[in-house]
Design a protein around this motif. Structure first.
Motif, PDB file in Angstrom:
ATOM      1  N   LEU A   1       0.834  -1.186   0.000  1.00  0.00           N
ATOM      2  CA  LEU A   1       0.000   0.000   0.000  1.00  0.00           C
ATOM      3  C   LEU A   1       0.879   1.251   0.000  1.00  0.00           C
ATOM      4  N   SER A   2       0.416   2.296  -0.678  1.00  0.00           N
ATOM      5  CA  SER A   2       1.125   3.571  -0.724  1.00  0.00           C
ATOM      6  C   SER A   2       0.217   4.682  -0.225  1.00  0.00           C
ATOM      7  N   CYS A   3       0.810   5.636   0.455  1.00  0.00           N
ATOM      8  CA  CYS A   3       0.090   6.828   0.919  1.00  0.00           C
ATOM      9  C   CYS A   3       0.924   8.035   0.504  1.00  0.00           C
ATOM     10  N   VAL A   4       0.441   8.767  -0.505  1.00  0.00           N
ATOM     11  CA  VAL A   4       1.136   9.963  -0.973  1.00  0.00           C
ATOM     12  C   VAL A   4       0.594  11.155  -0.208  1.00  0.00           C
ATOM     13  N   ALA A   5       1.503  11.903   0.430  1.00  0.00           N
ATOM     14  CA  ALA A   5       1.113  13.002   1.299  1.00  0.00           C
ATOM     15  C   ALA A   5       1.513  14.344   0.708  1.00  0.00           C
ATOM     16  N   SER A   6       0.720  15.373   0.990  1.00  0.00           N
ATOM     17  CA  SER A   6       1.045  16.726   0.550  1.00  0.00           C
ATOM     18  C   SER A   6       0.385  17.727   1.481  1.00  0.00           C
ATOM     19  N   GLY A   7       0.905  18.948   1.453  1.00  0.00           N
ATOM     20  CA  GLY A   7       0.291  20.022   2.228  1.00  0.00           C
ATOM     21  C   GLY A   7       0.852  20.221   3.621  1.00  0.00           C
ATOM     22  N   PHE A   8       1.896  19.503   3.983  1.00  0.00           N
ATOM     23  CA  PHE A   8       2.533  19.685   5.279  1.00  0.00           C
ATOM     24  C   PHE A   8       3.981  19.222   5.167  1.00  0.00           C
ATOM     25  N   THR A   9       4.744  19.426   6.234  1.00  0.00           N
ATOM     26  CA  THR A   9       6.164  19.046   6.228  1.00  0.00           C
ATOM     27  C   THR A   9       6.274  17.548   6.423  1.00  0.00           C
ATOM     28  N   PHE A  10       6.503  16.839   5.331  1.00  0.00           N
ATOM     29  CA  PHE A  10       6.461  15.379   5.373  1.00  0.00           C
ATOM     30  C   PHE A  10       7.513  14.809   6.307  1.00  0.00           C
ATOM     31  N   ASP A  11       8.760  15.330   6.244  1.00  0.00           N
ATOM     32  CA  ASP A  11       9.853  14.686   6.966  1.00  0.00           C
ATOM     33  C   ASP A  11       9.976  15.163   8.406  1.00  0.00           C
ATOM     34  N   ASP A  12       8.911  15.649   8.957  1.00  0.00           N
ATOM     35  CA  ASP A  12       8.872  15.993  10.383  1.00  0.00           C
ATOM     36  C   ASP A  12       7.492  15.649  10.929  1.00  0.00           C
ATOM     37  N   SER A  13       7.062  14.438  10.659  1.00  0.00           N
ATOM     38  CA  SER A  13       5.686  14.039  10.983  1.00  0.00           C
ATOM     39  C   SER A  13       5.654  12.600  11.480  1.00  0.00           C
ATOM     40  N   VAL A  14       4.521  12.225  12.019  1.00  0.00           N
ATOM     41  CA  VAL A  14       4.199  10.825  12.256  1.00  0.00           C
ATOM     42  C   VAL A  14       3.023  10.494  11.346  1.00  0.00           C
ATOM     43  N   ILE A  15       3.188   9.473  10.550  1.00  0.00           N
ATOM     44  CA  ILE A  15       2.134   9.046   9.621  1.00  0.00           C
ATOM     45  C   ILE A  15       1.861   7.572   9.883  1.00  0.00           C
ATOM     46  N   GLY A  16       0.606   7.215   9.876  1.00  0.00           N
ATOM     47  CA  GLY A  16       0.279   5.837  10.202  1.00  0.00           C
ATOM     48  C   GLY A  16      -0.810   5.258   9.333  1.00  0.00           C
ATOM     49  N   TRP A  17      -0.924   3.943   9.425  1.00  0.00           N
ATOM     50  CA  TRP A  17      -1.966   3.198   8.734  1.00  0.00           C
ATOM     51  C   TRP A  17      -2.961   2.647   9.754  1.00  0.00           C
ATOM     52  N   PHE A  18      -4.234   2.787   9.420  1.00  0.00           N
ATOM     53  CA  PHE A  18      -5.327   2.207  10.177  1.00  0.00           C
ATOM     54  C   PHE A  18      -6.096   1.284   9.239  1.00  0.00           C
ATOM     55  N   ARG A  19      -6.932   0.441   9.807  1.00  0.00           N
ATOM     56  CA  ARG A  19      -7.828  -0.361   8.996  1.00  0.00           C
ATOM     57  C   ARG A  19      -9.169  -0.491   9.698  1.00  0.00           C
ATOM     58  N   GLN A  20     -10.199  -0.684   8.881  1.00  0.00           N
ATOM     59  CA  GLN A  20     -11.538  -0.854   9.423  1.00  0.00           C
ATOM     60  C   GLN A  20     -12.234  -1.951   8.641  1.00  0.00           C
ATOM     61  N   ALA A  21     -12.526  -3.040   9.328  1.00  0.00           N
ATOM     62  CA  ALA A  21     -13.286  -4.128   8.728  1.00  0.00           C
ATOM     63  C   ALA A  21     -14.771  -3.858   8.904  1.00  0.00           C
ATOM     64  N   THR A  22     -15.571  -4.457   8.079  1.00  0.00           N
ATOM     65  CA  THR A  22     -17.018  -4.265   8.126  1.00  0.00           C
ATOM     66  C   THR A  22     -17.547  -4.636   9.503  1.00  0.00           C
ATOM     67  N   GLY A  23     -18.271  -3.704  10.110  1.00  0.00           N
ATOM     68  CA  GLY A  23     -18.880  -3.969  11.398  1.00  0.00           C
ATOM     69  C   GLY A  23     -17.950  -3.839  12.587  1.00  0.00           C
ATOM     70  N   LYS A  24     -16.713  -3.425  12.349  1.00  0.00           N
ATOM     71  CA  LYS A  24     -15.736  -3.298  13.425  1.00  0.00           C
ATOM     72  C   LYS A  24     -15.226  -1.864  13.527  1.00  0.00           C
ATOM     73  N   GLU A  25     -14.629  -1.562  14.673  1.00  0.00           N
ATOM     74  CA  GLU A  25     -14.055  -0.235  14.864  1.00  0.00           C
ATOM     75  C   GLU A  25     -12.736  -0.109  14.096  1.00  0.00           C
ATOM     76  N   ARG A  26     -12.394   1.114  13.791  1.00  0.00           N
ATOM     77  CA  ARG A  26     -11.121   1.377  13.131  1.00  0.00           C
ATOM     78  C   ARG A  26      -9.985   1.076  14.104  1.00  0.00           C
ATOM     79  N   GLU A  27      -8.951   0.389  13.649  1.00  0.00           N
ATOM     80  CA  GLU A  27      -7.814   0.057  14.505  1.00  0.00           C
ATOM     81  C   GLU A  27      -6.500   0.477  13.851  1.00  0.00           C
ATOM     82  N   GLY A  28      -5.573   0.886  14.691  1.00  0.00           N
ATOM     83  CA  GLY A  28      -4.248   1.245  14.204  1.00  0.00           C
ATOM     84  C   GLY A  28      -3.474   0.008  13.824  1.00  0.00           C
ATOM     85  N   VAL A  29      -2.678   0.110  12.754  1.00  0.00           N
ATOM     86  CA  VAL A  29      -1.901  -1.016  12.249  1.00  0.00           C
ATOM     87  C   VAL A  29      -0.409  -0.761  12.415  1.00  0.00           C
ATOM     88  N   ALA A  30       0.067   0.367  11.890  1.00  0.00           N
ATOM     89  CA  ALA A  30       1.488   0.698  11.944  1.00  0.00           C
ATOM     90  C   ALA A  30       1.649   2.193  11.780  1.00  0.00           C
TER      91      ALA A  30
END
Length: 132
Positions: free
Chosen positions: A19-48
């Motif tokens: 998976l790829s996440c292309v970011a814009s509009g902020f200082t990319f190399d001074d941030s924390v960026i993460g992946w979440f997932r949400q399965a049907t009928g479940k709450e969103r959970e952090g992955v990495a």
């Protein structure tokens, strides 16, 4: 701030996706960026999540340790999630997220803060489906 995910798809058990996440509009190399997932009928959970500065610290939820790898590319302003040994339980819509005003630090609290929805930005998501 804009986050655009891509790379989802349908695979069989044991398959791989990147998976790829292309970011814009902020200082990319001074941030924390993460992946979440949400399965049907479940709450969103952090992955990495990853600290995109020189620290490079990463954090994974236990269920994906050893199978998923998060990385960042400050030239391409992109965060990747390499997923291997996929299981049906990994089926979900995957989102990337960040909070440029209060970057925080990779860890469970970072996931909780973003998931609470008080602040932060989200992409539109990309579907990952794993079948037997």
């Amino acid at each position: 701030v804009q986050l655009v995910e891509s790379g989802g798809g349908s695979v069989q058990i044991g398959g791989s996706l990147i998976l790829s996440c292309v970011a814009s509009g902020f200082t990319f190399d001074d941030s924390v960026i993460g992946w979440f997932r949400q399965a049907t009928g479940k709450e969103r959970e952090g992955v990495a999540c990853i600290n995109t500065n020189d620290d490079g610290h990463v954090y994974y939820v236990n269920s994906v340790k050893g199978r998923f790898t998060i990385s960042s590319d400050s030239v391409m302003n992109t965060v990747y999630l390499r997923m291997h040994d996929l299981e049906p339980e990994d089926t979900a819509v995957y989102f990337c997220s960040t909070n440029p005003l209060y970057p925080g630090y990779p860890g469970p609290m970072w996931f909780d803060t973003l998931a609470a929805g008080v602040a932060g930005y989200w992409g539109q998501g990309t579907q990952v489906s794993v079948s037997s």
